[in-house]
Design a protein around this motif. Structure first.
Motif, PDB file in Angstrom:
ATOM      1  N   THR A 197      -6.140   7.176  -2.096  1.00  0.00           N
ATOM      2  CA  THR A 197      -5.989   6.200  -1.386  1.00  0.00           C
ATOM      3  C   THR A 197      -5.060   4.989  -2.295  1.00  0.00           C
ATOM      4  O   THR A 197      -5.639   4.891  -3.547  1.00  0.00           O
ATOM      5  CB  THR A 197      -7.107   5.822  -0.534  1.00  0.00           C
ATOM      6  OG1 THR A 197      -8.512   5.635  -1.782  1.00  0.00           O
ATOM      7  CG2 THR A 197      -7.334   6.824  -0.071  1.00  0.00           C
ATOM      8  N   VAL A 198      -5.209   3.477  -1.807  1.00  0.00           N
ATOM      9  CA  VAL A 198      -4.554   2.490  -1.872  1.00  0.00           C
ATOM     10  C   VAL A 198      -5.295   2.348  -1.097  1.00  0.00           C
ATOM     11  O   VAL A 198      -4.505   2.041  -0.077  1.00  0.00           O
ATOM     12  CB  VAL A 198      -2.822   2.270  -2.418  1.00  0.00           C
ATOM     13  CG1 VAL A 198      -2.578   1.415  -2.837  1.00  0.00           C
ATOM     14  CG2 VAL A 198      -2.702   3.211  -3.183  1.00  0.00           C
ATOM     15  N   THR A 199      -5.665   0.515  -0.905  1.00  0.00           N
ATOM     16  CA  THR A 199      -5.664  -0.065  -0.125  1.00  0.00           C
ATOM     17  C   THR A 199      -5.345  -1.400  -1.009  1.00  0.00           C
ATOM     18  O   THR A 199      -5.699  -2.636  -1.609  1.00  0.00           O
ATOM     19  CB  THR A 199      -7.392  -0.315   0.175  1.00  0.00           C
ATOM     20  OG1 THR A 199      -7.921   0.889   0.270  1.00  0.00           O
ATOM     21  CG2 THR A 199      -7.669  -1.459   0.662  1.00  0.00           C
ATOM     22  N   ALA A 200      -4.832  -2.561  -0.703  1.00  0.00           N
ATOM     23  CA  ALA A 200      -4.132  -3.741  -0.230  1.00  0.00           C
ATOM     24  C   ALA A 200      -4.139  -4.693   0.448  1.00  0.00           C
ATOM     25  O   ALA A 200      -4.309  -4.500   1.207  1.00  0.00           O
ATOM     26  CB  ALA A 200      -2.468  -4.096  -0.978  1.00  0.00           C
ATOM     27  N   THR A 242      -4.516  -6.464   5.559  1.00  0.00           N
ATOM     28  CA  THR A 242      -5.637  -5.759   4.083  1.00  0.00           C
ATOM     29  C   THR A 242      -4.789  -4.359   5.575  1.00  0.00           C
ATOM     30  O   THR A 242      -4.513  -4.179   6.476  1.00  0.00           O
ATOM     31  CB  THR A 242      -6.976  -5.454   4.826  1.00  0.00           C
ATOM     32  OG1 THR A 242      -7.885  -6.133   3.927  1.00  0.00           O
ATOM     33  CG2 THR A 242      -7.193  -3.817   3.538  1.00  0.00           C
ATOM     34  N   LEU A 273      -6.242  -5.369  -5.341  1.00  0.00           N
ATOM     35  CA  LEU A 273      -5.743  -4.177  -4.538  1.00  0.00           C
ATOM     36  C   LEU A 273      -6.182  -3.074  -5.733  1.00  0.00           C
ATOM     37  O   LEU A 273      -6.434  -2.894  -6.998  1.00  0.00           O
ATOM     38  CB  LEU A 273      -4.341  -4.281  -6.052  1.00  0.00           C
ATOM     39  CG  LEU A 273      -3.542  -2.870  -5.405  1.00  0.00           C
ATOM     40  CD1 LEU A 273      -3.117  -2.318  -4.201  1.00  0.00           C
ATOM     41  CD2 LEU A 273      -1.639  -2.851  -6.417  1.00  0.00           C
ATOM     42  N   ALA A 285      -4.352   0.330   3.966  1.00  0.00           N
ATOM     43  CA  ALA A 285      -4.600   1.256   3.293  1.00  0.00           C
ATOM     44  C   ALA A 285      -3.709   2.816   3.575  1.00  0.00           C
ATOM     45  O   ALA A 285      -2.948   2.635   4.232  1.00  0.00           O
ATOM     46  CB  ALA A 285      -5.960   1.829   3.590  1.00  0.00           C
ATOM     47  N   ALA A 336       3.278  -4.454  -6.060  1.00  0.00           N
ATOM     48  CA  ALA A 336       2.776  -4.348  -4.716  1.00  0.00           C
ATOM     49  C   ALA A 336       2.959  -6.169  -5.038  1.00  0.00           C
ATOM     50  O   ALA A 336       2.955  -6.455  -3.973  1.00  0.00           O
ATOM     51  CB  ALA A 336       1.565  -4.343  -5.324  1.00  0.00           C
ATOM     52  N   ALA A 377       1.064  -1.690   0.193  1.00  0.00           N
ATOM     53  CA  ALA A 377       0.018  -0.564  -0.127  1.00  0.00           C
ATOM     54  C   ALA A 377       0.716   1.513  -0.199  1.00  0.00           C
ATOM     55  O   ALA A 377       0.704   2.115  -0.989  1.00  0.00           O
ATOM     56  CB  ALA A 377      -0.759  -0.113   1.276  1.00  0.00           C
TER      57      ALA A 377
END
Length: 348
Positions: free
Chosen positions: A107-110, A142, A99, A144, A81, A58
């Protein structure tokens, strides 16, 4: 006597049957405790590895997006990632389950999952728990991250500059930001005497016993009136700049940017618009002294240009506004501003 012995034998057989039942129950409990210790410990370790991979993925993708939205790694198919998820898991047995890159919300959520051979993605095999009928467990993690311009945080050096000194200057030429002096630009919110405000010198109210000042760009900030010199408790910051420059590195500081200022001296009120990243190479805040031995440093730019010198009644900083992306959880992330400074931070 024989009857008594026969009666005791019957009781003994019944006791043996009870012991067998108790032993079976205890064995089940022991297996459950063993499964909790062995399989629980294994699951805890794998979960921590998955979380590390999700955090790294993330943050890395958010940093790529902060630098350029056109970077191929700033996407839901980022190979970076996947690589980070694998490298944070033993035997590389992990991958990206999902992803999400939201360039509008910045924002990035992985989400990571285990990839164990012979098992469904997201599942890991168990050991002792199999004796109790549990063959596998589902795991995942998870994280973020967000990126944007810093909106709230501590400005490490309590000095603000006008927006007209920043606009169009990001990654431009080295310049002198003159906070006070005969060469100050009146059109840049300076009064004719060359001061930002009469008696103000652009200084902000510091936090108690600190050089820095807590800034919230959604609020106006008050000014202080320490005079020409930098506040005495800022000597450690100036000394760190000296040390950084002498080691051949860049001394970058986030400076608040104001769009308007009213009042005088310590009654001045600054309307703030954001933070700008300034790569400092020199400064002059008055004569050095025992309490402020680093008040002046490299009063000319390295190329010796006299136009950038800050001598006499000049008070200011020499350097360059730069594009700056940093991982920093000490600042809150806000909407993007055109001042070059971007912060990346974990949000989950």
């Amino acid at each position: 006597m024989r009857r008594l012995i026969e009666t005791n034998d019957g009781a003994l057989h019944r006791e043996r049957g009870a012991v067998a039942v108790v032993t079976a129950l205890l064995l089940t409990v022991l297996l459950a405790v063993g499964a909790l210790a062995v399989d629980g410990g294994m699951l805890y370790a794998k979960r921590a590895q998955l979380q590390s991979g999700a955090d790294a993925a993330a943050i890395a993708v958010a940093q790529k997006c902060a630098k350029s939205l056109t970077d191929p790694q700033c996407s839901a198919t980022s190979t970076l990632a996947t690589s980070l998820a694998q490298s944070n898991m033993q035997a590389n047995q992990a991958g990206i389950a999902s992803l999400t890159v939201n360039t509008t919300a910045q924002t990035v959520t992985a989400t990571t999952q285990p990839l164990q051979p012979g098992m469904q993605p997201g599942s890991v095999s168990l050991f002792l728990a199999q004796t109790l009928g549990f063959r596998s467990a589902t795991l995942g993690a998870t994280a973020a991250a967000a990126w944007g311009s810093p909106s709230t945080g501590i400005a490490p050096f309590p000095l603000a500059f006008s927006v007209c000194q920043v606009t169009g200057q990001i990654d431009g030429a080295v310049q002198l930001l003159e906070d006070h002096g005969s060469g100050a630009n009146p059109s840049c919110n300076y009064v004719p005497s060359g001061q930002v405000v009469p008696g103000g010198f652009g200084w902000l109210v510091q936090n108690p016993n600190q050089c820095g000042a807590t800034i919230n760009i959604a609020q106006s900030e008050g000014g202080s009136n320490p005079g020409n010199s930098a506040p005495s408790n800022c000597n450690a910051v100036l000394a760190q700049w000296v040390s950084t420059l002498q080691s051949g590195q860049r001394a970058i500081v986030l400076l608040p940017v104001f769009t308007a200022v009213t009042g005088t001296g310590s009654s001045a009120i600054y309307t703030l618009a954001g933070f700008a990243a300034y790569s400092v190479i020199g400064w002059n805040f008055g004569a050095t002294s025992t309490t402020n031995p680093n008040n002046s440093y490299n009063n000319q730019s390295p190329n010796g240009s006299s136009a950038l010198s800050c001598t006499g009644n000049c008070r200011g900083i020499i350097g360059q506004f730069v594009t700056y992306v940093a991982l920093d959880n000490s600042y809150q992330v806000g909407p993007s501003t055109p001042f070059g400074a971007t912060i990346v931070r974990m949000t989950q």
